[in-house]
Design a protein around this motif. Sequence first.
Motif, PDB file in Angstrom:
ATOM      1  N   GLU A 149      48.467  41.997   4.495  1.00 27.02           N
ATOM      2  CA  GLU A 149      47.258  41.425   3.476  1.00 27.02           C
ATOM      3  C   GLU A 149      46.297  40.601   4.188  1.00 27.02           C
ATOM      4  O   GLU A 149      45.165  40.520   4.068  1.00 27.02           O
ATOM      5  CB  GLU A 149      47.922  40.788   2.472  1.00 27.02           C
ATOM      6  N   THR A 203      41.556  50.557  -1.117  1.00 27.39           N
ATOM      7  CA  THR A 203      43.057  49.991  -1.124  1.00 27.39           C
ATOM      8  C   THR A 203      43.332  48.612  -0.547  1.00 27.39           C
ATOM      9  O   THR A 203      43.677  47.725  -1.297  1.00 27.39           O
ATOM     10  CB  THR A 203      43.995  50.969  -0.636  1.00 27.39           C
ATOM     11  N   ASP A 204      42.284  48.152   0.487  1.00 30.79           N
ATOM     12  CA  ASP A 204      42.506  47.058   0.802  1.00 30.79           C
ATOM     13  C   ASP A 204      41.557  46.068  -0.065  1.00 30.79           C
ATOM     14  O   ASP A 204      42.018  44.761  -0.500  1.00 30.79           O
ATOM     15  CB  ASP A 204      41.629  46.913   2.354  1.00 30.79           C
ATOM     16  N   MET A 206      41.128  46.558  -3.163  1.00 35.94           N
ATOM     17  CA  MET A 206      42.073  46.289  -4.487  1.00 35.94           C
ATOM     18  C   MET A 206      43.088  45.273  -4.225  1.00 35.94           C
ATOM     19  O   MET A 206      43.467  44.536  -5.051  1.00 35.94           O
ATOM     20  CB  MET A 206      42.839  47.722  -5.037  1.00 35.94           C
ATOM     21  N   LEU A 207      43.825  45.323  -3.010  1.00 31.73           N
ATOM     22  CA  LEU A 207      44.717  44.346  -2.532  1.00 31.73           C
ATOM     23  C   LEU A 207      44.110  43.096  -2.640  1.00 31.73           C
ATOM     24  O   LEU A 207      44.918  42.047  -3.062  1.00 31.73           O
ATOM     25  CB  LEU A 207      45.233  44.896  -1.114  1.00 31.73           C
ATOM     26  N   MET A 209      41.756  41.858  -4.180  1.00 38.86           N
ATOM     27  CA  MET A 209      41.696  41.509  -5.691  1.00 38.86           C
ATOM     28  C   MET A 209      42.725  41.044  -6.458  1.00 38.86           C
ATOM     29  O   MET A 209      42.797  40.181  -7.280  1.00 38.86           O
ATOM     30  CB  MET A 209      41.129  42.617  -6.591  1.00 38.86           C
ATOM     31  N   ASP A 210      43.928  41.913  -6.265  1.00 37.75           N
ATOM     32  CA  ASP A 210      45.205  41.576  -6.727  1.00 37.75           C
ATOM     33  C   ASP A 210      45.850  40.099  -6.411  1.00 37.75           C
ATOM     34  O   ASP A 210      46.265  39.338  -7.200  1.00 37.75           O
ATOM     35  CB  ASP A 210      46.140  42.581  -6.464  1.00 37.75           C
ATOM     36  N   LEU A 211      45.364  39.775  -4.945  1.00 37.01           N
ATOM     37  CA  LEU A 211      45.903  38.404  -4.714  1.00 37.01           C
ATOM     38  C   LEU A 211      44.823  37.404  -5.270  1.00 37.01           C
ATOM     39  O   LEU A 211      45.126  36.025  -5.085  1.00 37.01           O
ATOM     40  CB  LEU A 211      45.667  38.401  -3.152  1.00 37.01           C
ATOM     41  N   GLY A 212      43.898  37.934  -5.884  1.00 29.00           N
ATOM     42  CA  GLY A 212      42.735  36.832  -6.321  1.00 29.00           C
ATOM     43  C   GLY A 212      41.770  36.154  -5.340  1.00 29.00           C
ATOM     44  O   GLY A 212      41.328  35.082  -5.630  1.00 29.00           O
ATOM     45  N   ARG A 216      37.079  40.953  -9.240  1.00 32.09           N
ATOM     46  CA  ARG A 216      37.236  42.161  -9.569  1.00 32.09           C
ATOM     47  C   ARG A 216      35.977  43.157  -9.575  1.00 32.09           C
ATOM     48  O   ARG A 216      35.961  44.333  -9.423  1.00 32.09           O
ATOM     49  CB  ARG A 216      38.156  42.603 -10.665  1.00 32.09           C
TER      50      ARG A 216
END
Length: 300
Positions: A149, A203-204, A206-207, A209-212, A216
């Motif tokens: 990450e 994928t990176d 989105m990764l 984005m998921d971590l904030g 998004r």
Amino acid sequence: MAEQDKPEVVDVHPDKRQHQDHKNKEDADLRGSKGRLKAIASEYYVDARLQEVEQEDLAHRSATRQRHVMQKQQANLEAIIALTYDQCHSETAQTPDPDWLVRFFDLARNIHGHAMQQLWAKILKQEMLRPGSTSIKALTILETMTQREAQALQRACALSSTFGQDSTKKLVTGFRRRQGLVQLLRPEPPHKLSLGHYQLSYTDLMLLMDLGLILRTELESGVIEMQPAMPFKLQDTQYMLTPLHKGMRLYYYRFSPTGHELAKLVGKRVHPDYHHAICELLAEGFEMHSDVGDTVNTHA
């Protein structure tokens, strides 16, 4: 004449061969899932029920594991302090806020990888030079991040830029003209490029984005005025953008405040291919002048 018997081959190193056979068997066992799990469980002192011999009582095993965990945490902190010391020179420094230091050590003790320890060392030095540089929220997110990450964030930073009067880092993906009456009858497609072509996969993205760390939604800037020219900083180069047509807007992804904060710590790399590609793309809709006096394009 009778054929002579072949001389018997005598293994003069039987012990060596047995040792090699044993080692090959151990390697094969370790490659299997059971062998791998045993190795992991042994390293973390939770393998008692996998052993054939009787182990000490549960309380003793728990105390042993806790002692091992604390020793690893102590080693992690000492490694980070040593790395910080190596980074320090004769700069004027201050003592960070005590509450910040307590939280820093509480989180940093669980950082095992050398590359991540170097990053935490950089944070500690920066906080001594400029107290308040890194928030507790940023530290908390960083502590949960894996090496993968962190590398994804670093790749995103290599593609980042800023424009206008907003210093927040962004990932510019292209531009479009505002749709007037003529464009509504014959719409012009947006001019865009894919970040995936420059080592930042979907994928990176989105990764992150998921971590904030990145918002998004892909955003669209306001209309860029013809005058004065708009500042556009791409990696280490400052450009001034003048639209060739009215109604020009940029497409981009925006770093969150925490993402921007962490980006300042890991964002020193550049990506020359992306730099060249985004300049070529923007040159289709803007006149671009760099801070060294070069003109990227000279459209009429």
